[in-house]
Motif scaffolding. Sequence first.
Motif, PDB file in Angstrom:
ATOM      1  N   TYR A  27      28.563 103.114  20.161  1.00  0.00           N
ATOM      2  CA  TYR A  27      28.526 103.777  19.005  1.00  0.00           C
ATOM      3  C   TYR A  27      27.407 102.633  17.957  1.00  0.00           C
ATOM      4  N   ALA A  28      27.222 101.154  18.438  1.00  0.00           N
ATOM      5  CA  ALA A  28      26.205 100.154  17.670  1.00  0.00           C
ATOM      6  C   ALA A  28      25.276 100.651  17.936  1.00  0.00           C
ATOM      7  N   ILE A  29      24.923 101.371  19.304  1.00  0.00           N
ATOM      8  CA  ILE A  29      23.247 101.589  19.912  1.00  0.00           C
ATOM      9  C   ILE A  29      22.974 102.441  19.056  1.00  0.00           C
ATOM     10  N   LYS A  30      23.481 103.737  19.165  1.00  0.00           N
ATOM     11  CA  LYS A  30      23.016 104.875  18.340  1.00  0.00           C
ATOM     12  C   LYS A  30      23.404 104.781  17.181  1.00  0.00           C
ATOM     13  N   THR A  31      24.292 103.603  16.566  1.00  0.00           N
ATOM     14  CA  THR A  31      23.994 103.657  14.807  1.00  0.00           C
ATOM     15  C   THR A  31      22.824 102.826  14.211  1.00  0.00           C
TER      16      THR A  31
ATOM     17  N   ASP B  36      18.185  98.986  40.016  1.00  0.00           N
ATOM     18  CA  ASP B  36      19.019  98.895  40.449  1.00  0.00           C
ATOM     19  C   ASP B  36      20.191 100.312  39.477  1.00  0.00           C
ATOM     20  N   GLU B  37      20.354 100.552  40.907  1.00  0.00           N
ATOM     21  CA  GLU B  37      21.523 101.895  41.006  1.00  0.00           C
ATOM     22  C   GLU B  37      22.052 102.491  39.669  1.00  0.00           C
ATOM     23  N   GLU B  38      23.435 101.521  39.504  1.00  0.00           N
ATOM     24  CA  GLU B  38      24.724 101.214  38.638  1.00  0.00           C
ATOM     25  C   GLU B  38      23.902 101.044  37.260  1.00  0.00           C
ATOM     26  N   THR B  39      23.352 100.237  37.308  1.00  0.00           N
ATOM     27  CA  THR B  39      22.395  99.516  35.950  1.00  0.00           C
ATOM     28  C   THR B  39      21.347 100.825  35.469  1.00  0.00           C
ATOM     29  N   ALA B  40      20.730 101.321  36.413  1.00  0.00           N
ATOM     30  CA  ALA B  40      20.096 102.743  35.668  1.00  0.00           C
ATOM     31  C   ALA B  40      20.788 104.142  35.078  1.00  0.00           C
ATOM     32  N   LYS B  41      22.094 104.566  36.069  1.00  0.00           N
ATOM     33  CA  LYS B  41      22.507 105.445  35.412  1.00  0.00           C
ATOM     34  C   LYS B  41      23.700 104.747  34.717  1.00  0.00           C
ATOM     35  N   ARG B  42      23.703 103.764  34.056  1.00  0.00           N
ATOM     36  CA  ARG B  42      24.272 103.256  32.848  1.00  0.00           C
ATOM     37  C   ARG B  42      23.331 103.112  31.640  1.00  0.00           C
ATOM     38  N   TYR B  43      21.515 103.419  31.466  1.00  0.00           N
ATOM     39  CA  TYR B  43      20.703 103.066  30.377  1.00  0.00           C
ATOM     40  C   TYR B  43      20.198 104.897  30.427  1.00  0.00           C
ATOM     41  N   TYR B  44      20.238 105.688  31.718  1.00  0.00           N
ATOM     42  CA  TYR B  44      20.542 107.258  31.697  1.00  0.00           C
ATOM     43  C   TYR B  44      21.058 107.558  30.425  1.00  0.00           C
ATOM     44  N   GLU B  45      22.924 107.091  30.553  1.00  0.00           N
ATOM     45  CA  GLU B  45      23.422 107.569  29.555  1.00  0.00           C
ATOM     46  C   GLU B  45      23.796 106.780  28.273  1.00  0.00           C
ATOM     47  N   ILE B  46      23.075 106.076  27.626  1.00  0.00           N
ATOM     48  CA  ILE B  46      22.431 105.700  27.098  1.00  0.00           C
ATOM     49  C   ILE B  46      21.449 107.113  26.462  1.00  0.00           C
TER      50      ILE B  46
ATOM     51  N   LYS C 153      20.481 109.103  27.077  1.00  0.00           N
ATOM     52  CA  LYS C 153      21.369 110.823  26.997  1.00  0.00           C
ATOM     53  C   LYS C 153      22.290 110.757  25.651  1.00  0.00           C
ATOM     54  N   GLU C 154      23.249 110.077  25.265  1.00  0.00           N
ATOM     55  CA  GLU C 154      23.569 109.623  23.640  1.00  0.00           C
ATOM     56  C   GLU C 154      22.716 110.091  22.972  1.00  0.00           C
ATOM     57  N   LEU C 155      21.122 109.962  23.024  1.00  0.00           N
ATOM     58  CA  LEU C 155      19.977 109.209  21.653  1.00  0.00           C
ATOM     59  C   LEU C 155      19.514 110.284  21.860  1.00  0.00           C
ATOM     60  N   GLU C 156      20.136 111.161  22.418  1.00  0.00           N
ATOM     61  CA  GLU C 156      18.887 112.929  23.259  1.00  0.00           C
ATOM     62  C   GLU C 156      17.460 112.538  22.921  1.00  0.00           C
ATOM     63  N   LEU C 157      17.999 111.247  23.968  1.00  0.00           N
ATOM     64  CA  LEU C 157      15.851 111.518  25.076  1.00  0.00           C
ATOM     65  C   LEU C 157      16.194 111.624  25.589  1.00  0.00           C
ATOM     66  N   PRO C 158      14.655 112.091  26.174  1.00  0.00           N
ATOM     67  CA  PRO C 158      14.294 113.117  27.726  1.00  0.00           C
ATOM     68  C   PRO C 158      15.205 112.096  28.965  1.00  0.00           C
ATOM     69  N   SER C 159      16.204 113.237  29.288  1.00  0.00           N
ATOM     70  CA  SER C 159      17.123 112.656  30.548  1.00  0.00           C
ATOM     71  C   SER C 159      17.150 113.802  31.242  1.00  0.00           C
ATOM     72  N   SER C 160      16.211 114.407  32.128  1.00  0.00           N
ATOM     73  CA  SER C 160      16.545 115.177  32.904  1.00  0.00           C
ATOM     74  C   SER C 160      17.467 114.689  34.797  1.00  0.00           C
TER      75      SER C 160
END
Length: 368
Positions: free
Chosen positions: A199-203, A276-286, A288-295
């Motif tokens: 929520y904070a990141i998006k806001t 790091d795989e797990e961290t990369a996945k979490r950046y990817y989730e962020i 996606k929420e921000l509607e950035l290119p994330s295929s």
Amino acid sequence: MKIFQADTQIFAGIDTEKVLEKISCKKYIFMTDPMMVKIGISKKIEEIFQRKGIEYEVFSDIEVNPSLESIKKALEKVIDFSPEKILALGGGSTLDSAKAVSYFMAKSGREIPVIAIPTTCGTGSEVTSYAVITDTVNNVKIPIKDDKMIPEIAILDPEFTKTLPKSVVADGGIDALTHAIEAYTSKGANLYTQIYSLYAIKTIFKNLLKMYEDISNKEARIEMGKASCIAGFSFEKAGLGINHSIAHNIGGKFHKAHGRANGVVLPYIIKFNSTDEETAKRYYEIAKELELPSSSIEEGAKSLAIAVEILNKKLGIQSCVKEFGIDEKEYRDLIPEMAEVAMNDICTSGNIKNVTIEDMKKLFEIVY
Ligand SMILES: [Fe+2]
């Protein structure tokens, strides 16, 4: 296992006077800094006290990096005056000072709760259990962490952020963004803290530039007040990572604003942690929420780093440490020492990707 508990009552986007009316307290110590007194902002609080016939005393001897001596002075005043509550109005330094006073009072058996009114949007200090005090004799920063320091009430009143200079908006906003991103990707993160972080990141992505470009935009100020507070909640519960460890050192050694130092290194840290795989996945989730290119995970993580770079640029934040005008030799000579201190920083243990001292030295080189 307890995984989440919000401890501070928050009033957002509301008039301070209306909140104070609801609080039964007849005697306040009012802690603020000389700048608030100089530009007349602290007067607004004093006028409320006077209108309501509330007994109060002002302590405005607060320093930018509060020292033990200044906390001692405040403590003496508090012991003399014996208030029921501390009302703190100011930036991170003021809130930290008030929390430290409350901490030392609690240690001596007297609990004096803090009502925090932040005048910047960034530190999240109004809801956290941390305070940083400087030992000026040994020239070291002492972080104190104690649940007793969590403010009882936080009032996020946009009235007090309407004259913030652009650079302070940028530094605070990017600090809050770093809190939220680090908390989302930290070892201590869980579903509850991640909801707050997201929520904070998006806001912040939606409102920081608006507030930066036009400080009269009240809605943007309200939203940024909420976002930095919620980011504070998320890192209070989840912890941070090496971005803060590195920024603490660069900020401390070269006297750069905490938030700015965080913002400068953030894109580099995202790239480093993306291996790091797990961290990369979490950046990817962020992303996606921000509607950035994330295929893909890779693309998402990359997009987030680029989005931060663009945001930094628009906020006038330097793209590397060199742009601070820091001498290269002086900086490089300090890398071994800074890397070692960063390794021992409390935030480093929250980083999912394991970091060696060699990695740390390399990171200090890369961010330059
Ligand atoms: Fe921070």
